[in-house]
Scaffold this active site. Structure first.
Site, mmCIF file in Angstrom:
data_model
loop_
_atom_site.group_PDB
_atom_site.id
_atom_site.type_symbol
_atom_site.label_atom_id
_atom_site.label_comp_id
_atom_site.label_asym_id
_atom_site.label_seq_id
_atom_site.Cartn_x
_atom_site.Cartn_y
_atom_site.Cartn_z
ATOM 1 C CD GLU A 132 16.774 -14.415 3.425
ATOM 2 O OE1 GLU A 132 16.052 -14.926 4.317
ATOM 3 O OE2 GLU A 132 17.544 -13.472 3.629
ATOM 4 C CG ASP B 224 -1.859 1.129 1.309
ATOM 5 O OD1 ASP B 224 -2.717 1.209 0.414
ATOM 6 O OD2 ASP B 224 -1.766 1.936 2.253
#
Length: 568
Positions: A281, A232
């Protein structure tokens, strides 16, 4: 930090655990690489989607029960608007605790069950992240106010002394996007910055604790199994050094059209490079998508460079009128801007912040994305259906806002006393009529809330809403719901649709868009008259009834048609 699993166990006394997935669907979801380049992602506004407990407010369990509907619709992923703990001053975009579910939506166990069930069905889950500001009920902010000037916690926000002889004036001339000043004074005399509602103080991203906290929040939800984040106000985190005056008023009109000292500053990109390292990751090709209002599509492309975010909403496309020349220009500019950075275009026609396109296209141009007129509803629906087929034919990814597959219009005649949009009450800035696109969607023809829940709905639904419901449209030839289902099925099956970065424009009459992608051809007639076009081959799907005789087709007004030149 409390781990996700421990937090879930804390909630076990209230809800029983959902059974773990047993099929290979979740594995298939995880292994599909670069899925986001051609994904169709469905936005769920949780409070208005489905209510499981009859309190009039949608919740996570309600979403969970409707996941099979979304799978059958044919979407690839579900984006959930905020469900975090919040005082709800701005419908959950004022977050008090980023690691907790607001009780009105359920708890962490419900979130875990929803994610697991989605993966079992082959759907991915994207959650909203709100890093520009917190709630004024966030522990950091409450302590900052309580401790007074000089508190180290004030450095995590933008606290400043005021101007004027006694500090009675705001520190600068910045205005709130919701209208009024962008600053509020606390009792001790200092002011704090809020680019949205006063209950939404902006974080100071120059302070290292803010970055540390959000990297931790990312890991928390990634460990929960989410497949990505919609960011956002992704353009708003970094403010220009010194917080300089803008020097103009009615600043909301500059949003997305001009350079502003509090939006689209270059410093945001280093934040996203750090976030990308964290995301990479984790297995499963997880993604970031940016809500980034920028002056140009070329500036938007900066957010999706290879080491930053994956997608950015194309608000320039959302803002176009139902006009062939205007849309072609935006399509070309978008594809040209995204090609050098290797990112997909990300198309969108409606969301929780703008007037639904079935209403937008029913009104004359020039009214913007917030409209309080019903317009010609039949015309709006025809154009909305045609616009959807055009969007789904373009290279890249597409977003669908809940209810647009039903052809829902905005509810423009809501009584003023039921409205909840904070921009409406501030009397300036945004028009404040976002409630019209947030009315709970209808599932059944009848019932107290047309199948939304047993206890009514938090915003009143209009009479006749049931005739637009999932029940009313399912299996109904020519319905908007069946058009979406057919189009999304064809989109999956056609090898020339989905990912890509180019279209081959074909010769067409004025007001008509025609392009080829391999053996696929799309024609969109934006005019008010039927037009003659070649019969390019076998019709795959059309938003209206076409007449095809020998080598010629008659494409009706406000209609889009898909063909394949391949032999069956």
């Amino acid at each position: 930090m409390t781990t996700p699993l421990l937090r879930i166990k804390d909630d076990m006394s209230q809800h029983s655990a959902a059974p773990a997935p047993t099929s290979t669907s979740a594995v298939a979801v995880a292994r599909r690489r670069d899925w986001w380049r051609d994904a169709v992602i469905y936005q769920v506004y949780p409070r208005s989607f489905a209510d499981s407990n009859g309190d009039g407010m949608g919740d996570l369990e309600g979403v969970r029960t409707r996941l099979p509907y979304l799978r059958d619709l044919g979407v690839d992923a579900v984006w959930l608007s905020p469900f975090y703990a919040s005082p709800q001053a701005d419908a959950g975009y004022d977050v008090a605790d980023y690691r907790a579910v607001d009780p009105m939506f359920g708890n962490l166990l419900d979130a875990d069950a929803l994610i697991r069930d989605a993966h079992e069905l082959g759907l991915r889950i994207i959650v909203d992240l709100v890093p520009n500001h917190s709630s004024d009920q966030h522990e950091w902010f409450k302590r900052a106010v309580a401790e007074g000037p000089g508190s180290p916690l004030r450095d995590r926000y933008h606290f400043r002394p005021g101007k004027g002889e006694h500090g009675e004036l705001p520190p600068n001339d910045w205005e709130s996007i919701f209208g009024g000043p962008g600053w509020t004074q606390v009792p001790d005399g200092e002011w704090y910055l809020h680019l949205f509602a006063p209950e939404q103080p902006d974080f100071n991203w120059e302070h290292p604790a803010v970055g540390d906290e959000f990297r931790s929040i990312l890991r928390f939800w990634l460990d929960m199994g989410v497949d990505g984040f919609r960011i956002d106000v992704a353009h708003g985190l970094v403010k220009a050094e010194g917080l300089p005056d803008l020097g103009s008023h009615d600043q909301v009109k500059l949003l997305g059209n001009d350079v502003m000292p509090f939006f689209d500053q270059d410093g945001v990109h280093e934040i996203y490079r750090q976030w990308r390292l964290i995301l990479d990751e984790y297995p499963g090709d997880r993604i970031f998508v940016a809500e980034a209002w920028t002056p140009t599509i070329e500036r938007t492309a900066h957010y999706v460079r290879p080491d930053e975010l994956h997608q950015a909403f194309n608000f320039q496309y959302l803002s176009t009128h139902w006009d062939a020349a205007e849309m072609r220009e935006v399509i070309d500019r978008t594809l040209d801007a995204m090609r050098p950075v290797g990112a997909p275009a990300t198309w969108v026609l409606s969301n929780h912040d703008v007037t639904r396109h079935a209403t937008r296209f029913a009104n004359p141009p020039g009214l913007g994305t917030q409209i309080r007129l019903a317009g010609d509803r039949d015309l709006g629906l025809r154009r909305a259906r045609a616009a959807t087929l055009l969007m789904l034919a373009l290279p890249g990814s597409a977003y669908v806002y809940q209810g647009e597959e039903l052809g829902l219009p905005d509810v423009v005649d809501l009584p003023d006393e039921v409205r909840q949009d904070p921009a409406y009450f501030r009397g300036a800035g945004q028009d404040g009529f976002r409630d019209g696109c947030r009315v709970p969607i209808p599932w059944t023809r009848t019932g107290s809330s047309y199948g939304f829940g047993e206890g009514g709905s938090w915003l009143p639904q209009p009479e006749g809403w049931g005739e637009l419901s999932v029940e009313a449209q399912t299996g109904e030839p020519g319905s908007t719901l069946e058009l979406y289902r057919a189009a999304l099925a064809v989109r999956r099956e056609q090898p020339d649709l989905g990912a890509g970065s180019r279209v081959e424009w074909l010769r067409a009459p004025e007001g008509v868009l025609a392009f080829r992608r391999g053996e696929f051809v799309c024609v969109a007639n934006t005019t008010g008259e039927s037009v003659a076009m070649p019969a390019y081959g076998r019709v795959l799907v059309a938003s209206g009834e076409i007449v095809q005789v020998d080598d010629e087709s008659k494409v009706p007004a406000d209609t889009t048609v898909w063909w394949t030149t391949a032999t069956a």
